[in-house]
Write a protein that holds these residues in place. Sequence first.
Motif, PDB file in Angstrom:
ATOM      1  N   SER A 140       3.937  16.160  -6.527  1.00 25.34           N
ATOM      2  CA  SER A 140       4.640  17.316  -5.961  1.00 25.34           C
ATOM      3  C   SER A 140       3.715  18.451  -5.553  1.00 25.34           C
ATOM      4  O   SER A 140       4.149  19.390  -4.887  1.00 25.34           O
ATOM      5  CB  SER A 140       5.670  17.840  -6.978  1.00 25.34           C
ATOM      6  N   GLU A 175      14.695  18.896 -11.168  1.00 25.73           N
ATOM      7  CA  GLU A 175      15.299  20.145 -10.684  1.00 25.73           C
ATOM      8  C   GLU A 175      14.220  21.160 -10.303  1.00 25.73           C
ATOM      9  O   GLU A 175      14.332  21.845  -9.271  1.00 25.73           O
ATOM     10  CB  GLU A 175      16.206  20.726 -11.770  1.00 25.73           C
ATOM     11  N   GLU A 190      12.543  20.192  -6.978  1.00 22.53           N
ATOM     12  CA  GLU A 190      13.451  20.484  -5.861  1.00 22.53           C
ATOM     13  C   GLU A 190      13.519  21.985  -5.595  1.00 22.53           C
ATOM     14  O   GLU A 190      13.520  22.419  -4.428  1.00 22.53           O
ATOM     15  CB  GLU A 190      14.846  19.937  -6.166  1.00 22.53           C
ATOM     16  N   TYR A 239      10.316  23.310  -3.832  1.00 25.69           N
ATOM     17  CA  TYR A 239      10.350  23.004  -2.397  1.00 25.69           C
ATOM     18  C   TYR A 239      11.303  23.953  -1.669  1.00 25.69           C
ATOM     19  O   TYR A 239      11.003  24.453  -0.571  1.00 25.69           O
ATOM     20  CB  TYR A 239      10.787  21.556  -2.202  1.00 25.69           C
ATOM     21  N   TYR A 273      15.582  15.538   4.830  1.00 25.41           N
ATOM     22  CA  TYR A 273      15.685  14.430   3.876  1.00 25.41           C
ATOM     23  C   TYR A 273      16.296  13.197   4.551  1.00 25.41           C
ATOM     24  O   TYR A 273      15.809  12.082   4.386  1.00 25.41           O
ATOM     25  CB  TYR A 273      16.549  14.850   2.692  1.00 25.41           C
TER      26      TYR A 273
END
Length: 208
Positions: free
Chosen positions: A75, A132, A135, A138, A203
Amino acid sequence: MAELMLTNENLSSAAYSVLRDKVEEIFANMKEVEDKQQSLLEILQALRKDEMEAREKIKNLRKLFHDTARLLERSNLPGVPQDIETKLLDAQEVIQDCFNSLDEKPLRMQFVQTSLQKAESIVNDIHNQVVEMVENVYFIEKIIQYGNRYRRKYPAVHKRLTVAEEAFRRYDYSSAFEEAAAAVEEAEPGALKKIEELINEEYEQDVH
């Protein structure tokens, strides 16, 4: 002579009766031993089955833990908050505790199950938190990028985005999200929903 024969017959009959009782007693004892052995075998088989199931669960937990660690690595986060690091260490420790409990002699299956339940709770919890967090990070980056267009026009927005960036660099992602979200919503009400839709479109494009 007849009396002697009669006495012998009575003795033979009595001896047979005693012998029969002894034989029946022996068979009864053998049956009891066999039943106990069968019960013990069933218990051992059940323990073995529980042990194998426990080992499989621990194997899956270890995989989930490794997947969580790899997610963090991929990430490219600026850093990991201290509480997340602590929980990752806790998860690693409880998984090892499960392995250790399975190697104990004698095997205490109830203790193994208790250790396993604790491990499942901790590992699943940290996995969900990491997913979580990744996400959200981002999302924060996208919010700040989107809000940059309003920096010159709105000094208050610029100030909040700067605070958000500082919090982001401290790995305080919750504060960073709150400040960045407030900034863009102040400049453009409904901006968060628009940004979320853009992320969803990205996505879907990646999936297809």
